[in-house]
Design a protein around this motif. Structure first.
Motif, mmCIF file in Angstrom:
data_model
loop_
_atom_site.group_PDB
_atom_site.id
_atom_site.type_symbol
_atom_site.label_atom_id
_atom_site.label_comp_id
_atom_site.label_asym_id
_atom_site.label_seq_id
_atom_site.Cartn_x
_atom_site.Cartn_y
_atom_site.Cartn_z
ATOM 1 N N LYS A 386 -6.221 65.277 -24.509
ATOM 2 C CA LYS A 386 -6.437 66.634 -24.985
ATOM 3 C C LYS A 386 -7.695 67.240 -24.354
ATOM 4 C CE LYS A 386 -3.007 66.169 -27.829
ATOM 5 N NZ LYS A 386 -1.709 66.820 -27.530
ATOM 6 N N LEU A 387 -7.607 68.506 -24.011
ATOM 7 C CA LEU A 387 -8.741 69.223 -23.425
ATOM 8 C C LEU A 387 -9.159 70.359 -24.353
ATOM 9 C CD1 LEU A 387 -7.631 69.564 -19.686
ATOM 10 C CD2 LEU A 387 -9.101 67.814 -20.697
ATOM 11 N N LEU A 388 -10.458 70.542 -24.499
ATOM 12 C CA LEU A 388 -11.006 71.670 -25.253
ATOM 13 C C LEU A 388 -11.443 72.725 -24.237
ATOM 14 C CD1 LEU A 388 -11.827 72.857 -27.970
ATOM 15 C CD2 LEU A 388 -14.036 71.702 -27.734
ATOM 16 N N ILE A 389 -10.537 73.625 -23.922
ATOM 17 C CA ILE A 389 -10.768 74.598 -22.866
ATOM 18 C C ILE A 389 -11.575 75.786 -23.386
ATOM 19 C CG2 ILE A 389 -9.685 76.144 -21.203
ATOM 20 C CD1 ILE A 389 -9.271 73.240 -20.552
ATOM 21 N N LYS A 390 -12.655 76.100 -22.698
ATOM 22 C CA LYS A 390 -13.446 77.289 -22.982
ATOM 23 C C LYS A 390 -14.207 77.660 -21.709
ATOM 24 C CE LYS A 390 -17.318 74.615 -24.877
ATOM 25 N NZ LYS A 390 -18.208 74.446 -26.058
ATOM 26 N N ASP A 391 -14.996 78.719 -21.769
ATOM 27 C CA ASP A 391 -15.804 79.097 -20.615
ATOM 28 C C ASP A 391 -16.941 78.084 -20.467
ATOM 29 O OD1 ASP A 391 -15.626 82.752 -20.864
ATOM 30 O OD2 ASP A 391 -14.141 81.210 -20.419
ATOM 31 N N ALA A 392 -16.919 77.333 -19.381
ATOM 32 C CA ALA A 392 -17.895 76.259 -19.179
ATOM 33 C C ALA A 392 -18.874 76.635 -18.067
ATOM 34 C CB ALA A 392 -17.180 74.951 -18.820
ATOM 35 N N ASP A 393 -20.153 76.402 -18.313
ATOM 36 C CA ASP A 393 -21.200 76.671 -17.328
ATOM 37 C C ASP A 393 -21.199 75.532 -16.310
ATOM 38 O OD1 ASP A 393 -24.736 77.596 -17.559
ATOM 39 O OD2 ASP A 393 -23.422 77.250 -15.841
ATOM 40 N N VAL A 427 -16.331 78.457 -15.376
ATOM 41 C CA VAL A 427 -14.943 78.089 -15.124
ATOM 42 C C VAL A 427 -14.270 77.835 -16.465
ATOM 43 C CG1 VAL A 427 -15.482 77.053 -12.893
ATOM 44 C CG2 VAL A 427 -15.425 75.610 -14.936
ATOM 45 N N ALA A 428 -12.958 77.825 -16.460
ATOM 46 C CA ALA A 428 -12.206 77.533 -17.684
ATOM 47 C C ALA A 428 -11.993 76.030 -17.762
ATOM 48 C CB ALA A 428 -10.860 78.262 -17.664
ATOM 49 N N GLY A 429 -12.649 75.369 -18.721
ATOM 50 C CA GLY A 429 -12.494 73.924 -18.775
ATOM 51 C C GLY A 429 -13.148 73.266 -19.968
ATOM 52 N N ASP A 430 -12.903 71.970 -20.077
ATOM 53 C CA ASP A 430 -13.509 71.119 -21.092
ATOM 54 C C ASP A 430 -14.819 70.580 -20.519
ATOM 55 O OD1 ASP A 430 -12.254 68.705 -23.387
ATOM 56 O OD2 ASP A 430 -14.241 68.695 -22.529
ATOM 57 N N GLU A 431 -15.942 70.946 -21.126
ATOM 58 C CA GLU A 431 -17.247 70.601 -20.558
ATOM 59 C C GLU A 431 -17.425 69.090 -20.422
ATOM 60 O OE1 GLU A 431 -19.892 74.453 -21.993
ATOM 61 O OE2 GLU A 431 -20.202 72.492 -22.934
ATOM 62 N N ARG A 536 -11.984 71.711 -6.685
ATOM 63 C CA ARG A 536 -11.664 73.127 -6.905
ATOM 64 C C ARG A 536 -11.261 73.328 -8.360
ATOM 65 N NH1 ARG A 536 -10.372 76.647 -2.651
ATOM 66 N NH2 ARG A 536 -10.869 75.778 -0.600
ATOM 67 N N LEU A 537 -11.848 74.354 -8.994
ATOM 68 C CA LEU A 537 -11.542 74.686 -10.382
ATOM 69 C C LEU A 537 -11.376 76.195 -10.505
ATOM 70 C CD1 LEU A 537 -14.246 72.439 -12.082
ATOM 71 C CD2 LEU A 537 -11.788 72.006 -12.108
ATOM 72 N N PRO A 538 -10.428 76.652 -11.312
ATOM 73 C CA PRO A 538 -10.251 78.106 -11.479
ATOM 74 C C PRO A 538 -11.373 78.699 -12.322
ATOM 75 C CG PRO A 538 -8.743 76.922 -12.913
ATOM 76 C CD PRO A 538 -9.407 75.886 -12.047
ATOM 77 N N PHE A 539 -11.844 79.856 -11.923
ATOM 78 C CA PHE A 539 -12.842 80.553 -12.724
ATOM 79 C C PHE A 539 -12.246 80.976 -14.064
ATOM 80 C CE2 PHE A 539 -16.529 80.753 -10.210
ATOM 81 C CZ PHE A 539 -16.164 80.894 -8.877
ATOM 82 N N ALA A 540 -13.118 81.214 -15.049
ATOM 83 C CA ALA A 540 -12.676 81.735 -16.336
ATOM 84 C C ALA A 540 -12.036 83.099 -16.123
ATOM 85 C CB ALA A 540 -13.860 81.837 -17.306
ATOM 86 N N MET A 541 -11.180 83.516 -17.060
ATOM 87 C CA MET A 541 -10.391 84.738 -16.894
ATOM 88 C C MET A 541 -11.259 85.970 -16.643
ATOM 89 S SD MET A 541 -7.262 83.946 -16.899
ATOM 90 C CE MET A 541 -6.503 85.542 -17.108
ATOM 91 N N ALA A 542 -12.357 86.082 -17.386
ATOM 92 C CA ALA A 542 -13.226 87.252 -17.207
ATOM 93 C C ALA A 542 -13.776 87.305 -15.802
ATOM 94 C CB ALA A 542 -14.361 87.221 -18.228
ATOM 95 N N GLU A 543 -14.095 86.144 -15.255
ATOM 96 C CA GLU A 543 -14.639 86.088 -13.903
ATOM 97 C C GLU A 543 -13.577 86.440 -12.881
ATOM 98 O OE1 GLU A 543 -17.621 85.797 -13.127
ATOM 99 O OE2 GLU A 543 -17.593 85.393 -10.989
ATOM 100 N N GLU A 544 -12.317 86.020 -13.152
ATOM 101 C CA GLU A 544 -11.240 86.354 -12.226
ATOM 102 C C GLU A 544 -11.042 87.866 -12.162
ATOM 103 O OE1 GLU A 544 -7.524 84.400 -12.453
ATOM 104 O OE2 GLU A 544 -8.397 82.488 -13.024
ATOM 105 N N ALA A 545 -11.139 88.512 -13.328
ATOM 106 C CA ALA A 545 -10.934 89.961 -13.356
ATOM 107 C C ALA A 545 -11.970 90.683 -12.515
ATOM 108 C CB ALA A 545 -10.992 90.460 -14.812
ATOM 109 N N LEU A 546 -13.184 90.140 -12.495
ATOM 110 C CA LEU A 546 -14.231 90.759 -11.687
ATOM 111 C C LEU A 546 -13.949 90.600 -10.204
ATOM 112 C CD1 LEU A 546 -17.403 89.652 -13.669
ATOM 113 C CD2 LEU A 546 -16.357 91.925 -13.616
ATOM 114 N N GLY A 547 -13.221 89.509 -9.865
ATOM 115 C CA GLY A 547 -12.955 89.260 -8.460
ATOM 116 C C GLY A 547 -11.929 90.217 -7.916
#
Length: 547
Positions: A386-393, A427-431, A536-547
């Motif tokens: 199981k992964l706890l996905i959130k915006d990870a620094d 990025v969107a991920g489990d820290e 390679r990891l996908p950026f968090a959704m908010a960051e993708e929108a800025l791109g």
């Protein structure tokens, strides 16, 4: 709020009409055996409405995983509309009954006004009772009666009656839920039985088939054939029947499992079949005397898979035994030293104890790492990780992991070139898991870098991906071996005297955890004398929108 709103279980103490209670209990008791919650709700509302002499009775149940109560039945609403009507379980009179676990009685316009409700005068005197329904000790819904006939208003006696009714109804709901769960479990077992890769027959005392699975019928060449009720001699080829009959006789006589192989015919093919007979008439289904399992072991792919599994298992055992033996030997070897140091009370002994403590901690950490890697591998392979996905620094994660890796690199006198872009965003991920894979890649670079080499770490953006690049000296890895380094238990040096330890699961876990994040880990081209890993990891959704 008027005093009537405070009605709770004390309503019973005010006296309950025994005759009406007995009639209500007698009418509701048969519903306890209902197998459907919907059927129970419909019948219960009808009974309560008639015996408590009300114009409206409705029942709402909590929606699994939701915040609403769903209408299951109502005497004053057309059935076609029931499934479309939902109310919030944390608002209004229903919310009060649901969260307090106590009935609520409204008898006047002032009572209704406290819940921002207007009584429906066209249905008679304004009055209603909302009572919670308990299932397995928790409130799972409410039952509501409104607008008593004959121009009267509800009293504490009516509250006592609806509370008594709710207990019977709750018991029926529990039984219906348990019946549904039982049906679901039975269906799952049937599905599991049918999807076994081994053909199974269940026989009664007369060797007549009581059950068969899809695989058995498929082996016979007719998956849709009717086998149940037929004699075993009618189901199996004569030569196959003779061997199976002997195994059945021996198994039932000794009450043990019997097994043998035969090159026989099943369906339109000759097959090497492994036949297993197990007595099944011990405390189980009395109609079933034994179970027979047929496994086609002649299939090339099946044999290959089994051999690969055996080879993988043997390699795993050899590898783990080697990796476990070393730290255990170190810990065991420190025990006599600890005894000697403890017997002496001087500064030198204290220094030695500190070194021993550090040594034991390091080796316990290695053992813990091996066990955790094995557990993670099992969870990845059975899909339960199981992964706890959130915006990870991710920048902070990389920096903190580098500091730990630097401590391990001091013994080898390694240099570091670090070029991190802290402006890349989360990025969107489990820290915890991201920290695990970054540390594994850095540790791998330290482990396989020669003394005095340089490790370079850099980050960059590539479209919607965060890219971490880790390069270390050590000669590089040939292109044809780049995919195999991510295999389970892979070791660059498989000898028992290899310089670097590890159970061969680190890169396997790294790649799979990265994939669970929607990313990847790969070995990419670099200089001829270096190995370069790229995460390679996908950026968090908010960051993708800025791109």
């Amino acid at each position: 709020m008027s005093e009537s709103n405070g009605i709770s279980s004390s309503a019973e103490g005010s006296g309950v009409d025994q005759e009406r209670y007995l009639r209500l209990f007698e009418a509701l008791s048969p519903l306890v055996a209902a197998q459907s919650v919907d059927d129970l709700a419909k019948a219960a509302c009808s009974v309560v409405s008639e015996l408590l002499e009300v114009q409206a009775c409705s029942m709402f149940l909590a929606e699994p995983g939701g915040d609403d109560l769903v209408l299951k039945a109502a005497t004053h609403i057309e059935p076609d509309s029931w499934s479309e009507i939902r109310i919030s379980r944390d608002k209004g009179i229903c919310g009060k009954a649901f969260f307090s676990g106590k009935p609520v009685l409204l008898t006047s316009e002032a009572d209704f006004a406290e819940f921002d409700m207007e009584p429906r005068s066209e249905l008679g005197q304004a009055s209603c009772v909302v009572c919670p329904l308990f299932v397995r000790g928790e409130v799972r819904g409410i039952i509501n009666i409104a607008n008593p006939l004959n121009g009267r208003v509800f009293t504490a006696r009516d509250v006592g009656l609806i509370e008594a009714a709710s207990r019977v109804i709750s018991g029926g709901i529990l039984n219906a839920v348990q019946f549904g769960e039982t049906v679901q479990i039975h269906a799952q077992l049937e599905s599991l039985f049918d999807n076994l890769h081994i053909g199974v027959l269940a026989l009664d005392r007369d060797l007549r088939v009581t059950h068969s699975n899809w695989r058995l019928r498929s082996l016979r060449g007719d998956p849709d054939s009717l086998v149940k009720g037929r004699l075993l001699s009618e189901v199996l080829d004569p030569s196959l029947y003779c061997l199976t009959r002997r195994l059945i006789r021996d198994s039932l006589k000794s009450r043990t499992v019997e097994q043998d192989r035969i090159d026989g015919r099943m369906g339109d093919k000759s097959r090497m079949l492994e036949i297993t007979v197990s007595p099944a008439g011990l405390g189980g289904d009395a109609s079933t005397e034994c179970l027979i399992m047929f496994e086609d072991v002649s299939l090339d792919e099946e044999v290959k898979r089994l051999r690969e599994a055996d080879s993988l298992k043997d390699g795993f055992l050899r590898l783990i035994s080697h990796e476990l033996r070393t730290p255990l030997a170190v810990i065991r070897g420190t025990l006599p030293l600890m005894q000697t140091c403890c017997a002496k009370d001087n500064e030198k002994s204290e220094q030695m104890l500190n070194k021993i403590e550090s040594l034991v901690k390091n080796n316990v950490s290695k053992l813990t790492g091996i066990v955790n890697s094995i557990i993670d591998t099992v969870e990845i392979e059975n899909g339960s990780l199981k992964l706890l996905i959130k915006d990870a620094d991710i920048s902070e994660i990389v920096r903190s992991r580098i500091e730990f890796a630097k401590l391990d690199s001091e013994a080898k006198d390694l240099a570091w070139e670090i070029n991190l872009d802290d402006s890349l965003g989360p990025v969107a991920g489990d820290e915890t898991r991201l920290s695990q894979i970054v540390f594994e890649l850095l540790s791998n670079a330290v482990k396989f870098s020669p003394r005095g080499a340089t490790i370079s770490v850099s980050t960059r953006r590539d479209c919607c991906d965060y890219v971490l690049r880790i390069a270390n000296g050590g000669g590089g890895i040939a292109p044809e071996r780049r995919d195999t380094v991510f295999d389970k238990f892979f070791q660059i040096d498989n000898s028992s005297t290899r310089a670097e330890g590890g159970c061969g699961l680190g890169l396997y876990l790294t790649q799979n955890i990265a994939r669970l994040h929607g990313g990847s880990v790969a070995i990419v081209d670099g200089n001829s004398d270096e190995t370069v890993f790229e995460l390679r990891l996908p950026f968090a959704m908010a960051e993708e929108a800025l791109g």
